[in-house]
Write an enzyme that holds these catalytic residues in place. Sequence first.
Site, short mmCIF file in Angstrom:
data_model
loop_
_atom_site.label_atom_id
_atom_site.label_comp_id
_atom_site.label_asym_id
_atom_site.label_seq_id
_atom_site.Cartn_x
_atom_site.Cartn_y
_atom_site.Cartn_z
CG ASP A 42 -1.70 -1.27 1.42
OD1 ASP A 42 -2.32 -1.75 0.46
OD2 ASP A 42 -1.66 -1.82 2.54
CG HIS A 70 -1.14 -1.45 -7.55
ND1 HIS A 70 -0.32 -2.10 -8.44
CD2 HIS A 70 -0.70 -1.83 -6.32
CE1 HIS A 70 0.56 -2.83 -7.78
NE2 HIS A 70 0.34 -2.68 -6.50
CB THR A 332 -9.56 -5.86 2.59
OG1 THR A 332 -8.75 -4.76 3.04
CG2 THR A 332 -8.67 -7.00 2.12
#
Length: 456
Positions: A42, A70, A332
Amino acid sequence: MSLSWSAKDHKNMNQPAATGQKRSRNDTGNKATVVLGAQWGDEGKGKVVDLLATDADVVCRCQGGNNAGHTVVVDGKEYDFHLLPSGIINSKSISLIGNGVVIHLPGLFEEGDKNEKKGLKGWEKRLIVSDRAHLVFDFHQVVDGLQETERQAQEGKNIGTTKKGIGPAYSSKASRTGLRVCDLLGDFKDFSMKFKNLVHQFQSMYPALTVDVEDQLKKLKEYAERLRPMVRDGVYYMYEALHGSPKKILVEGANAALLDIDFGTYPFVTSSNCTVGGACTGLGIPPLNIGDVFGVSKAYTTRVGIGAFPTEQLNAVGELLQTRGHEVGVTTGRKRRCGWLDLVIVRYAHMINGFTAIALTKLDILDVLDEIKVGVAYKLNGKRIPHFPANMDVLHKVEVEYETFPGWKTDTSAARKWNDLPAKAQNYIRFIENHIGVPIKWVGVGKSRECMIQMF
């Protein structure tokens, strides 16, 4: 039979004389530039890839699956990529999904179609998929969830996977029962039999697993026909790209060094090699053809899921970083844990990957802080340790040694060159650069492509 060697034989062996030109020993072919995460993922790799992909000829994914996420912003439009290389935005480049990637076909086509509605045109014509890539099936995703539930029940903690079936698919690959793209596009009767055997194998381990085999096979047959025009022999394609006309080749790593199956904070890791070796094994690129290796790090640290996190701030600072940085997982939707920049892990990532330069992203998130801390060393029982601990129990016990910097208390989001940054922000960047021993090539101060300040 005579084993003696005569002058006549010697003369015959030398005929005819060689007429070809001597090959240059330095002719190793094109070099691939590799972009990798230097923390727990991340970090903004997609942004760096998007920047480099504007003039790339080939942009490749080498490992992972649609557990990666991404985000790329171009012309005010926000694209989310999970399996597609971020370089797919560049209409002049080819995107390649390599053999080291595990592919969930419903996810791939859903992602492409969703981004097409946002303005991504002609992506199917620009995408090549390696015939050696393994497939993630729907039941792999179900098993992923079952395994997490089982871990929670047995050990009181899970790994915190994305439940995208990545681990179970790599397990199938390692146990040599996995199915690849070339199997799907081959004899479908043979594929069907292997698919049924694989389902049976998982059902014997997880009796609660139910799979409508015929329905799955019907859908897979349809996906196979949509996929077929994109599939090539990935090894041969890469060889031609490396040794043909001059080309700019870009490799986009998914996940990050601290999530690597070998070098990460095991067992709270992903199931593939997301360090530089994964670029070689996941695409068939010889080490000789690896050029620049760019590491991407946030100006602070985040982590999704559970596992040791020495510089985590479970306080107002952590909340501020989470809120200002919009730290929510692309895949998520989970809130990311936040803390100070940990240079121990970035240096560790450099030991493994040999970064030629670093991209430091999200500097602007620190703009409002009165003071900023940076983790520079770990202590165990009061003594500095020179290495990054393999044992997670040890990592939980380390005490972090910090350097403290005054905040610059200035909005940096409009900065477009080095001199636009406040002196205190420049000092912060130079300290990081000197401590890691790697030059910082880019500094990110916002979401879009224009917000990446290039230093050299």
